[in-house]
Enzyme design. Structure first.
Site, PDB file in Angstrom:
ATOM      1  N   CYS A 265       0.798  -1.237   0.000  1.00 39.06           N
ATOM      2  CA  CYS A 265       0.000   0.000   0.000  1.00 39.06           C
ATOM      3  C   CYS A 265       0.826   1.281   0.000  1.00 39.06           C
ATOM      4  O   CYS A 265       0.671   2.110  -0.889  1.00 39.06           O
ATOM      5  CB  CYS A 265      -0.927   0.011   1.210  1.00 39.06           C
ATOM      6  SG  CYS A 265      -2.198  -1.231   1.095  1.00 39.06           S
TER       7      CYS A 265
HETATM    8  C1  UDX Z   1      -0.647   0.084   5.466  1.00 41.82           C
HETATM    9  C2  UDX Z   1      -1.520   1.058   6.265  1.00 41.82           C
HETATM   10  O1  UDX Z   1      -1.012   1.159   7.603  1.00 41.82           O
HETATM   11  C3  UDX Z   1      -2.964   0.596   6.270  1.00 41.82           C
HETATM   12  O2  UDX Z   1      -3.768   1.532   6.949  1.00 41.82           O
HETATM   13  C4  UDX Z   1      -3.410   0.486   4.812  1.00 41.82           C
HETATM   14  O3  UDX Z   1      -4.725   0.123   4.686  1.00 41.82           O
HETATM   15  C5  UDX Z   1      -2.522  -0.501   4.078  1.00 41.82           C
HETATM   16  O4  UDX Z   1      -1.171  -0.057   4.163  1.00 41.82           O
HETATM   17  P1  UDX Z   1       0.526  -2.252   5.861  1.00 41.82           P
HETATM   18  O5  UDX Z   1       0.970  -2.145   4.438  1.00 41.82           O
HETATM   19  O6  UDX Z   1      -0.006  -3.548   6.342  1.00 41.82           O
HETATM   20  O7  UDX Z   1      -0.603  -1.163   6.148  1.00 41.82           O
HETATM   21  O8  UDX Z   1       1.789  -1.901   6.746  1.00 41.82           O
HETATM   22  P2  UDX Z   1       2.175  -0.816   7.840  1.00 41.82           P
HETATM   23  O9  UDX Z   1       2.074  -1.405   9.189  1.00 41.82           O
HETATM   24  O10 UDX Z   1       1.500   0.470   7.609  1.00 41.82           O
HETATM   25  O11 UDX Z   1       3.732  -0.671   7.511  1.00 41.82           O
HETATM   26  C6  UDX Z   1       4.160  -0.223   6.220  1.00 41.82           C
HETATM   27  C7  UDX Z   1       5.676  -0.208   6.149  1.00 41.82           C
HETATM   28  O12 UDX Z   1       6.207   0.833   6.940  1.00 41.82           O
HETATM   29  C8  UDX Z   1       6.358  -1.489   6.639  1.00 41.82           C
HETATM   30  O13 UDX Z   1       7.408  -1.811   5.775  1.00 41.82           O
HETATM   31  C9  UDX Z   1       6.855  -1.121   8.018  1.00 41.82           C
HETATM   32  O14 UDX Z   1       7.943  -1.893   8.438  1.00 41.82           O
HETATM   33  C10 UDX Z   1       7.241   0.346   7.798  1.00 41.82           C
HETATM   34  N1  UDX Z   1       7.253   1.154   9.017  1.00 41.82           N
HETATM   35  C11 UDX Z   1       6.134   1.285   9.766  1.00 41.82           C
HETATM   36  C12 UDX Z   1       8.415   1.822   9.381  1.00 41.82           C
HETATM   37  O15 UDX Z   1       9.435   1.753   8.704  1.00 41.82           O
HETATM   38  N2  UDX Z   1       8.397   2.595  10.502  1.00 41.82           N
HETATM   39  C13 UDX Z   1       7.302   2.749  11.272  1.00 41.82           C
HETATM   40  O16 UDX Z   1       7.367   3.487  12.267  1.00 41.82           O
HETATM   41  C14 UDX Z   1       6.129   2.070  10.905  1.00 41.82           C
END
Ligand code: UDX
Length: 425
Positions: A265
């Protein structure tokens, strides 16, 4: 109120939504044209790894949930949710082919029979899509006003790894709709979930999804940039971002610096929003920088590794964590992919481990050594890169004793060993 619901698309969003809606006691038919997937689901096996999902699937399948490959359930349903994928095409525009095909199938199913119906777009679509593309397409098959068929947008905000919890305890439920009756039907679907409901028009609901994901991505790239500065000044970034996040105007979440964001996403929605902005003559400077900062993270990790190891050629490098984050086997846009490719280019010998994501990574990158556990991957390694924060990685300790040299670089802060170094802390 029990409702009959059809869901199109047994991908991540469709599968999770259908199982969770069954848990809310609705009668759900999950439609997908992949027969193998339909059979897998009907036999009580989840085609994806998601905590708690298979247990809930077993509870509902063949009771109030079934999967089908035809669209026969639609005329008998109260609502149809569209949950098909909206990937990016090569020019970074959103590929709406699956959406259009789903809408045509709904149109054909509703053409001759059916009751009042709400068609709900749950897939992430560029603002304006429901109004300008989906509605006219559906009108070709069925006169919406004559038949009381309404359109709505109900974006999902499910995080992989905690999707069930996010479904039942959302921060908000967004319902974009022109019609109060249809918005009430969607409100009824979520009865039992205690969260604020925001009603908007169609295009606003579509934009809320893009703006939310773009903001989350911005928080991460911002934290990574601060992390770079902190690292070069010898400051602990995690302590800094902890202090920053205590300000309620900022919030404590998504401030974890590291190897950057991946997944199905955040990168896709950000790229699509940039393209959309440009197509309207805008210059989205912040959004472009967010992407640029993220794209540099894997190379930054390799640069740090080279600094510690000298040449990488011929060195044994253990890569721990292959999915785009912990709690999932999803490798889409995983930061591990560019890192593995950069290591392969530099002729490293690579050992790799992930608790659940080895099978998909093996298909994408077959020619490296996949290990059954982290200890095996670390044995005789000259260096190791930790890329996701599975709690089990935090317990690794004497496994590091088996390394040839203790160069341990974390792209996610998870280890308790004193010998590790963070990418930007
Ligand atoms: C995301 C959105 O959070 C969600 O609301 C939407 O509907 C779909 O996309 P998701 O893709 O499951 O969800 O992952 P998310 O938990 O948001 O993490 C995305 C990426 O960011 C991951 O690679 C994670 O490791 C990274 N991340 C997250 C960071 O690098 N730092 C952070 O503080 C949080």
């Amino acid at each position: 109120m029990v409702m009959k619901i059809s869901i199109i698309g047994a991908g991540y969003v469709g599968l999770v939504s259908s199982i969770c809606l069954s848990e809310l006691n609705h009668t759900v038919t999950l439609i997908d044209n992949n027969l193998d997937k339909v059979e897998t689901i009907n036999s009580g096996n989840s085609p994806i790894y998601e905590r708690g999902l298979e247990k809930a699937l077993i509870k509902h399948i063949n009771h109030n949930l079934r999967s089908m490959s035809d669209y026969d359930s639609i005329p008998k349903s109260d609502l149809t949710f569209i949950c098909v994928g909206t990937p990016l095409s090569s020019d970074s525009k959103t590929d709406l082919r699956m959406i259009k095909s789903a809408v045509e199938s709904i149109g054909m199913a509703l053409r001759n029979e059916g009751k009042n119906h709400v068609v709900v777009v749950r897939s992430t679509v560029p603002p304006g899509t429901t109004d300008k593309i989906i509605e006219p397409l559906l009108q070709k098959y069925v006169r919406l006003s004559e038949r009381n068929i309404k359109l709505a947008v109900n974006p999902e905000f499910l995080r992989e790894g905690s999707a069930l919890q996010d479904f039942f305890q959302p921060d908000r439920i967004v319902i974009g709709c022109r019609d109060a009756w249809a918005a009430d039907r969607i409100t009824d679907v979520y009865k039992g979930i205690n969260s604020p409901i925001l009603r908007t028009d169609l295009i606003t609901a579509e934009m809320i999804k893009y703006a939310s994901n773009a903001f989350l991505a911005t928080k991460i790239s911002f934290s990574n940039e601060i992390g770079n500065i902190c690292k070069s000044m010898g400051i602990n970034t995690y302590e800094v971002m902890g202090g920053v996040g205590m300000d309620h105007r900022i919030g404590a979440h998504f401030l974890n610096p590291g190897v950057g964001f991946g997944g199905s996403c955040l990168p896709k929605d950000l790229a699509a929003l940039i393209k959309l902005a440009e197509s309207h003559g805008e210059h989205p400077l912040i959004l472009k920088s967010v992407l640029e900062v993220n794209e540099d993270r894997p190379m930054r990790m390799i640069r740090l590794l080279e600094k510690r190891l000298g040449t990488i050629k011929g060195k044994r490098i253990a890569v721990i964590g292959l999915a785009f984050k912990n709690g999932t086997d999803d490798i889409r846009e995983s930061r591990a992919i560019p890192i593995l490719k950069l290591l392969i280019e530099r002729e490293a010998q690579i050992t790799a481990y992930d608790p659940v994501a080895i099978p998909p990574m093996r298909i994408l990158i077959p020619d490296i050594i996949y290990c059954d556990n982290a200890g095996e991957a670390l044995k005789d390694a000259d260096a190791c890169l930790i890329l996701t924060e599975w709690p089990e990685f935090g317990e690794l300790n004497e496994e590091f004793d088996m390394m040839r040299s203790r160069v341990i670089i974390e792209g996610r802060k998870v280890l308790s060993t004193q010998y590790s170094e963070g990418l930007c802390w």
